[in-house]
Write an enzyme that holds these catalytic residues in place. Sequence first.
Site, PDB file in Angstrom:
ATOM      1  N   ASP A  35       0.847  -1.201   0.000  1.00  0.00           N
ATOM      2  CA  ASP A  35       0.000   0.000   0.000  1.00  0.00           C
ATOM      3  C   ASP A  35       0.882   1.250   0.000  1.00  0.00           C
ATOM      4  O   ASP A  35       0.718   2.169  -0.808  1.00  0.00           O
ATOM      5  CB  ASP A  35      -0.906   0.007   1.227  1.00  0.00           C
ATOM      6  CG  ASP A  35      -1.642  -1.329   1.385  1.00  0.00           C
ATOM      7  OD1 ASP A  35      -1.312  -2.071   2.316  1.00  0.00           O
ATOM      8  OD2 ASP A  35      -2.491  -1.629   0.523  1.00  0.00           O
ATOM      9  N   GLU A 298       1.867  -6.712  -5.135  1.00  0.00           N
ATOM     10  CA  GLU A 298       1.590  -5.901  -6.332  1.00  0.00           C
ATOM     11  C   GLU A 298       2.811  -5.130  -6.814  1.00  0.00           C
ATOM     12  O   GLU A 298       3.197  -5.218  -7.977  1.00  0.00           O
ATOM     13  CB  GLU A 298       0.440  -4.916  -6.032  1.00  0.00           C
ATOM     14  CG  GLU A 298       0.109  -4.007  -7.209  1.00  0.00           C
ATOM     15  CD  GLU A 298      -1.286  -3.407  -7.140  1.00  0.00           C
ATOM     16  OE1 GLU A 298      -2.211  -4.036  -6.585  1.00  0.00           O
ATOM     17  OE2 GLU A 298      -1.458  -2.304  -7.665  1.00  0.00           O
TER      18      GLU A 298
HETATM   19  O1  TRH Z   1       4.518  -6.175   0.746  1.00  0.00           O
HETATM   20  P1  TRH Z   1       3.509  -6.768  -0.147  1.00  0.00           P
HETATM   21  O2  TRH Z   1       3.030  -8.128   0.173  1.00  0.00           O
HETATM   22  O3  TRH Z   1       2.250  -5.789  -0.192  1.00  0.00           O
HETATM   23  C1  TRH Z   1       0.948  -6.330  -0.359  1.00  0.00           C
HETATM   24  C2  TRH Z   1       0.446  -6.013  -1.732  1.00  0.00           C
HETATM   25  O4  TRH Z   1       0.566  -4.644  -1.984  1.00  0.00           O
HETATM   26  C3  TRH Z   1      -1.015  -6.405  -1.864  1.00  0.00           C
HETATM   27  O5  TRH Z   1      -1.548  -5.954  -3.104  1.00  0.00           O
HETATM   28  C4  TRH Z   1      -1.796  -5.788  -0.746  1.00  0.00           C
HETATM   29  O6  TRH Z   1      -3.114  -6.230  -0.820  1.00  0.00           O
HETATM   30  C5  TRH Z   1      -1.193  -6.176   0.568  1.00  0.00           C
HETATM   31  O7  TRH Z   1       0.155  -5.738   0.625  1.00  0.00           O
HETATM   32  C6  TRH Z   1      -1.968  -5.554   1.693  1.00  0.00           C
HETATM   33  O8  TRH Z   1       4.044  -6.818  -1.633  1.00  0.00           O
HETATM   34  P2  TRH Z   1       4.425  -5.678  -2.648  1.00  0.00           P
HETATM   35  O9  TRH Z   1       3.188  -5.040  -3.207  1.00  0.00           O
HETATM   36  O10 TRH Z   1       5.358  -6.284  -3.596  1.00  0.00           O
HETATM   37  O11 TRH Z   1       5.194  -4.566  -1.836  1.00  0.00           O
HETATM   38  C7  TRH Z   1       6.501  -4.835  -1.377  1.00  0.00           C
HETATM   39  C8  TRH Z   1       7.341  -3.588  -1.553  1.00  0.00           C
HETATM   40  O12 TRH Z   1       8.577  -3.747  -0.843  1.00  0.00           O
HETATM   41  C9  TRH Z   1       7.704  -3.351  -2.993  1.00  0.00           C
HETATM   42  O13 TRH Z   1       7.672  -1.968  -3.281  1.00  0.00           O
HETATM   43  C10 TRH Z   1       9.132  -3.826  -3.074  1.00  0.00           C
HETATM   44  C11 TRH Z   1       9.641  -3.385  -1.731  1.00  0.00           C
HETATM   45  N1  TRH Z   1      10.861  -4.035  -1.276  1.00  0.00           N
HETATM   46  C12 TRH Z   1      11.918  -3.202  -0.982  1.00  0.00           C
HETATM   47  O14 TRH Z   1      11.828  -1.974  -1.129  1.00  0.00           O
HETATM   48  N2  TRH Z   1      13.066  -3.757  -0.527  1.00  0.00           N
HETATM   49  C13 TRH Z   1      13.212  -5.101  -0.364  1.00  0.00           C
HETATM   50  O15 TRH Z   1      14.296  -5.561   0.060  1.00  0.00           O
HETATM   51  C14 TRH Z   1      12.109  -5.959  -0.689  1.00  0.00           C
HETATM   52  C15 TRH Z   1      12.254  -7.442  -0.546  1.00  0.00           C
HETATM   53  C16 TRH Z   1      10.915  -5.391  -1.143  1.00  0.00           C
END
Ligand code: TRH
Length: 406
Positions: A35, A298
């Site tokens: 989010d 996402e």
């Molecule tokens: O963290 P998430 O599982 O977030 C989820 C999704 O947004 C989903 O749609 C929503 O319904 C739920 O939350 C509530 O996965 P997502 O979307 O990939 O977000 C992870 C973020 O973290 C992404 O911007 C990548 C970032 N990230 C880093 O910045 N550094 C890291 O080392 C890693 C592993 C990820």
Amino acid sequence: MCTCSYSRFENVQDMNSSGNLSWDVFCRVVDNYGDAAVSWRLARQLAVEYGFNVRLWVDSLRTLHALRPEVDSSANLQIVDGVRIQHWQTDADFQLDDGMEVADIAVDAFGGGLPPGYVAAMARRQPAPLWIILEYLSAESWVSSHHGLASPHPSLPIQRYFFFPGYGSSAGGLLCEAGLATRRDVFQRDAGLRSQFWRDIGFELPLPDATVISLFGYESVAVAKFLGIWSHGGGHIVVAVPESRLRPQVLAFLGEKSACNGDTFRRGNLEVRFVPFLSQDRYDHLLWACDWNFVRGEDSFVRAQWAARPLVWHIYPQEGHAHWPKLDAFLDRYCSGLDSAVIRAFHAIWHAWNGSQDMSLAVADWDFLQKNQQVLRTHALNWARITAAPGDLTANLVQFCKSKVK
Ligand code: TRH
């Protein structure tokens, strides 16, 4: 790939001729990072690439700080990358500071809702501002008939619209900063940059014959099975595991009680690297440095598509397996044009990783896909280009709002 920055300046000139729009982006962190991740990317792009006045209202500064360490997780108000970040506590005590006006456009990220006090202020403003509900990303076909639909407020004179991220010209596109593909291509071509990236996070550049995999996901029984396939399979596999909810399964597979960032463990042909949770911009470098990216939710799912490398998506699990149609809709769209045997193996690996496939089949499927690595990499690059063609989400949102703002 994404439209070049020049075309955006045309939009800004055009936009400035109709006044510099102001934006309020509201982000309620449900759980995990996505989010805040999406809201931050949108807010930053509106400020940095379009020069708009942008306020990001976010309830979890700690989450945003993990993604953008320059964000102070204790400040009620701060400006980072030109975005005015306001800590949004509870709706009950939400109020605009003296002299503050509601923005021309309020973006309600993932339909989390706007504070009642803000909505009331919107209704008092003439002309009434726009309320944009930024929905979750989906490749499903119904998105095209819902994208851009008006959703009039039941009792107040406020224009409200659904804006759906998505694929093709009848959806809103995917978030993508100007120049991203160029930065990716420079990084992927330069062994010195990749070497520096690995050294910066405490490791050497993997050997040229290694298959390098990033592993970011939710808890899953499939983790140990895949690690087992890789440890007994042919070829050297390097797996980079950032801090995330699947680390306990990795430790269980290794038979280790704990691990620190920077630790490396070897089991057969498998080398497991425990990497720190990186800033969003550095996480892109990890994705670009790998041959395969296992991602989730996402935003990392989108970033892996822009990385132009084969990917496996751990979709956010929903009650009653409601997430399966969403996963298969993307798979069907993504696999178009691939050989049927490759499609079958790719589907099998995705379903196995998401916990629905007989794992015994996955070994042969993985080996088959490894033999088709170059085909998959070419396909992934082509996918990134096709996906970017209709324009990125922010550019499409700006144009949409410009057409609705009175
Ligand atoms: O963290 P998430 O599982 O977030 C989820 C999704 O947004 C989903 O749609 C929503 O319904 C739920 O939350 C509530 O996965 P997502 O979307 O990939 O977000 C992870 C973020 O973290 C992404 O911007 C990548 C970032 N990230 C880093 O910045 N550094 C890291 O080392 C890693 C592993 C990820």
